[in-house]
Write an enzyme that holds these catalytic residues in place. Structure first.
Site, PDB file in Angstrom:
ATOM      1  N   HIS A  52       0.730  -1.315   0.171  1.00 38.65           N
ATOM      2  CA  HIS A  52      -0.010   0.019   0.058  1.00 38.65           C
ATOM      3  C   HIS A  52       0.735   1.302  -0.105  1.00 38.65           C
ATOM      4  O   HIS A  52       0.965   1.969  -1.019  1.00 38.65           O
ATOM      5  CB  HIS A  52      -0.917   0.145   1.148  1.00 38.65           C
ATOM      6  CG  HIS A  52      -1.954  -1.213   1.204  1.00 38.65           C
ATOM      7  ND1 HIS A  52      -2.871  -1.314   0.010  1.00 38.65           N
ATOM      8  CD2 HIS A  52      -2.324  -2.132   2.005  1.00 38.65           C
ATOM      9  CE1 HIS A  52      -3.368  -2.507   0.435  1.00 38.65           C
ATOM     10  NE2 HIS A  52      -3.355  -2.928   1.479  1.00 38.65           N
ATOM     11  N   ASP A  89      -5.053  -8.132  -3.877  1.00 39.27           N
ATOM     12  CA  ASP A  89      -5.423  -8.026  -2.507  1.00 39.27           C
ATOM     13  C   ASP A  89      -6.497  -8.477  -2.202  1.00 39.27           C
ATOM     14  O   ASP A  89      -6.487  -9.759  -1.969  1.00 39.27           O
ATOM     15  CB  ASP A  89      -5.221  -6.473  -2.227  1.00 39.27           C
ATOM     16  CG  ASP A  89      -5.262  -6.044  -0.844  1.00 39.27           C
ATOM     17  OD1 ASP A  89      -5.209  -6.809  -0.133  1.00 39.27           O
ATOM     18  OD2 ASP A  89      -5.321  -4.767  -0.645  1.00 39.27           O
TER      19      ASP A  89
HETATM   20 ZN   LIG Z   1      -3.484  -7.037   2.289  1.00 39.04          ZN
END
Ligand SMILES: [Zn+2]
Length: 335
Positions: A200, A251
């Site tokens: 991220h 993800d």
């Molecule tokens: Zn994750």
């Protein structure tokens, strides 16, 4: 049969396969509300459901052009073996990024000590499955755990993956507990090096980006998930200007389409910069394959074939095919 174009297969550097089941669900006002639904799902999954569900998800990934996946796994040891079996049956290259989880979450996520975690990691590794060390986050791992995990991973040259800076609240909590931001804490505890991938980094500040660059660490951006969860915009241009390696992950698997991840990444950059062509199509395709493989320390993974006879590609000039893949196609052009 129409002509096809061979490309390096896409590498999905960050997946939680079980979360595919949440893709049509809309409850939760924000990330933390979504997380409650995710925890409720995680709590009730059986080993058999993991085995069967992951097989479906990995087959879907292969159909979409991903030929390797880093599964960031926090459902337990028996379920880690089940995930590896599912990947083997599907025929996708797997690196099992076994999550270390000291606090928070639900019971099945957690280990009682770093020693217990490392014995689980070794148990997976002994079966011949490639593994990586994955402190879940600075939320889930206290400073002492991060220090021990950093010490373990470096001499083994294992990939070290960790979530960081996805949500402002996580940063505020880290500053309150440690007096530093999440990526600063990773640097202090020996968790930031050339084998590190920070997942991220959406809200990383300039100093944190400098730390990533100096360490030779990478960032895994997960644009469709980050959009879906309202995380924010990763500072794409700042990452590229510092020479930080970028890879992508599906993800939560709300979408399984590497081209969409790459398109969204460049779209974030364009919206932020107010101009076009911030990252070249060839760089974007490299983020989608080679950089992901480097993040997983993977040397071999299968190629993928794009169908040049697909309506999305018919009539595109040869020199424009790479750009057309990123900007004008979905994963259905792969076969
Ligand atoms: Zn994750």
């Amino acid at each position: 049969m129409a002509e096809s174009l061979s490309l390096p297969g896409f590498v999905n550097a960050h997946s939680h396969a079980f979360q595919r089941a949440l893709r049509g669900r809309t409850e939760g006002d924000d990330f933390w509300g979504w997380r409650d639904a995710m925890l409720a799902l995680a709590e009730r999954l059986t080993v058999e459901q993991v085995r069967a569900g992951y097989l479906d998800v990995y087959r879907e990934m292969l159909g979409a052009g991903y030929t390797a996946v880093g599964e960031f796994h926090y459902l337990g040891l028996a379920e880690a073996h089940a995930a590896a079996e599912a990947a083997a049956e599907a025929g996708i290259e797997l690196v099992l990024l076994l999550s270390a989880y000291a606090r928070g979450g639900i019971e099945r996520f957690r280990q009682g000590s770093v020693a217990e975690y490392l014995s689980q990691l070794e148990a997976v590794r002994e079966t011949g499955v490639r593994v990586g060390v994955a402190p879940h986050s600075v939320r889930a791992c206290p400073r002492e755990w991060l220090e021990e995990l950093g010490r373990y991973a470096a001499p083994e040259s294992l990939p070290l993956h960790v979530h960081a800076d996805e949500q402002p609240r996580e940063i505020e909590e880290c500053v309150a507990e440690h007096g530093v931001r999440p990526i600063e804490l990773l640097a202090e505890t020996g968790c930031l090096g050339p084998h590190t991938t920070v997942v991220h980094a959406t809200h990383a500040d300039g100093h944190e980006l400098d730390l990533l660059a100096n360490a030779g660490a990478r960032v895994c951006v997960c644009p469709t998930t980050e959009a879906n969860l309202g995380d924010g915009f990763v500072p794409v241009q700042a990452l590229c200007e510092r020479g930080i390696g970028v890879c992508v992950g599906s993800d939560s698997n709300v979408r399984i389409d590497p081209l969409e991840e790459l398109r969204e990444l460049e779209a974030i950059a364009r919206r932020s910069a107010g101009k076009r062509n911030v990252i070249s199509p060839s760089s974007l395709l490299c983020f989608g394959s080679d950089e992901g493989a480097a993040a997983l320390r993977l040397e071999r993974w299968d190629d993928v074939e794009a169908d040049l006879g697909h309506p999305s590609l018919v009539g595109v000039e040869t020199q424009d095919v790479h750009a057309a893949l990123v900007f004008g196609c979905s994963a259905e052009v792969f076969r």
